[in-house]
Design a protein around this motif. Structure first.
Motif, PDB file in Angstrom:
ATOM      1  N   LEU A  34      -8.742  15.435 -17.821  1.00  0.00           N
ATOM      2  CA  LEU A  34      -7.757  14.454 -18.287  1.00  0.00           C
ATOM      3  C   LEU A  34      -6.479  14.500 -17.447  1.00  0.00           C
ATOM      4  O   LEU A  34      -5.922  13.454 -17.087  1.00  0.00           O
ATOM      5  N   LEU A  35      -6.022  15.694 -17.120  1.00  0.00           N
ATOM      6  CA  LEU A  35      -4.818  15.802 -16.298  1.00  0.00           C
ATOM      7  C   LEU A  35      -5.068  15.329 -14.868  1.00  0.00           C
ATOM      8  O   LEU A  35      -4.178  14.741 -14.243  1.00  0.00           O
ATOM      9  N   ALA A  36      -6.268  15.573 -14.344  1.00  0.00           N
ATOM     10  CA  ALA A  36      -6.603  15.064 -13.011  1.00  0.00           C
ATOM     11  C   ALA A  36      -6.653  13.544 -13.023  1.00  0.00           C
ATOM     12  O   ALA A  36      -6.221  12.890 -12.067  1.00  0.00           O
ATOM     13  N   GLY A  37      -7.168  12.972 -14.104  1.00  0.00           N
ATOM     14  CA  GLY A  37      -7.165  11.515 -14.249  1.00  0.00           C
ATOM     15  C   GLY A  37      -5.760  10.956 -14.328  1.00  0.00           C
ATOM     16  O   GLY A  37      -5.474   9.893 -13.768  1.00  0.00           O
ATOM     17  N   TRP A  38      -4.889  11.669 -15.010  1.00  0.00           N
ATOM     18  CA  TRP A  38      -3.490  11.237 -15.088  1.00  0.00           C
ATOM     19  C   TRP A  38      -2.830  11.277 -13.702  1.00  0.00           C
ATOM     20  O   TRP A  38      -2.091  10.372 -13.332  1.00  0.00           O
ATOM     21  N   ASP A  39      -3.096  12.343 -12.951  1.00  0.00           N
ATOM     22  CA  ASP A  39      -2.564  12.439 -11.585  1.00  0.00           C
ATOM     23  C   ASP A  39      -3.107  11.308 -10.713  1.00  0.00           C
ATOM     24  O   ASP A  39      -2.382  10.748  -9.897  1.00  0.00           O
ATOM     25  N   TYR A  40      -4.373  10.985 -10.866  1.00  0.00           N
ATOM     26  CA  TYR A  40      -4.987   9.890 -10.106  1.00  0.00           C
ATOM     27  C   TYR A  40      -4.310   8.565 -10.469  1.00  0.00           C
ATOM     28  O   TYR A  40      -4.010   7.747  -9.602  1.00  0.00           O
ATOM     29  N   PHE A  59      -4.968  15.047  -5.459  1.00  0.00           N
ATOM     30  CA  PHE A  59      -5.751  15.988  -6.261  1.00  0.00           C
ATOM     31  C   PHE A  59      -5.559  17.396  -5.713  1.00  0.00           C
ATOM     32  O   PHE A  59      -5.638  17.624  -4.511  1.00  0.00           O
ATOM     33  N   SER A  60      -5.321  18.333  -6.597  1.00  0.00           N
ATOM     34  CA  SER A  60      -5.146  19.730  -6.218  1.00  0.00           C
ATOM     35  C   SER A  60      -6.200  20.580  -6.928  1.00  0.00           C
ATOM     36  O   SER A  60      -6.233  20.632  -8.163  1.00  0.00           O
TER      37      SER A  60
END
Length: 60
Positions: free
Chosen positions: A20-26, A32-33
Motif C-alpha cells: 500500500l505504501l509503495a502504491g502511494w509512492d507510485y 521505488f525504494s
C-alpha cells in the motif's frame, strides 16, 4: 501457542502495508525504494505479529 501463526500473520500484514505504501509512492510519482519496502514490511510485520501474540496470550 503456535509461533508459526504469529510469524505468518506478521509477514502478511507487513507485506500488505508495504504494498500500500509503495502504491502511494507510485501515485505521488516518488521512486521505488527496495530498502524502504523491506523496512516497512519487517517493522510493521513484527509489530502486528507481536500485537497478535499479546492479544492471544491475554485471551487465554
Amino acid at each position: 501457542m503456535d509461533i508459526k501463526k504469529y510469524i505468518i500473520t506478521g509477514l502478511i500484514s507487513g507485506l500488505v502495508f508495504a504494498i500500500l505504501l509503495a502504491g502511494w509512492d507510485y501515485y505521488k510519482q516518488n521512486p521505488f525504494s527496495v530498502l524502504k519496502f523491506v523496512i516497512h514490511t519487517v517493522v510493521f510485520g513484527a509489530f502486528n505479529g507481536y500485537m497478535t501474540y499479546r492479544k492471544a496470550k491475554n485471551v487465554n
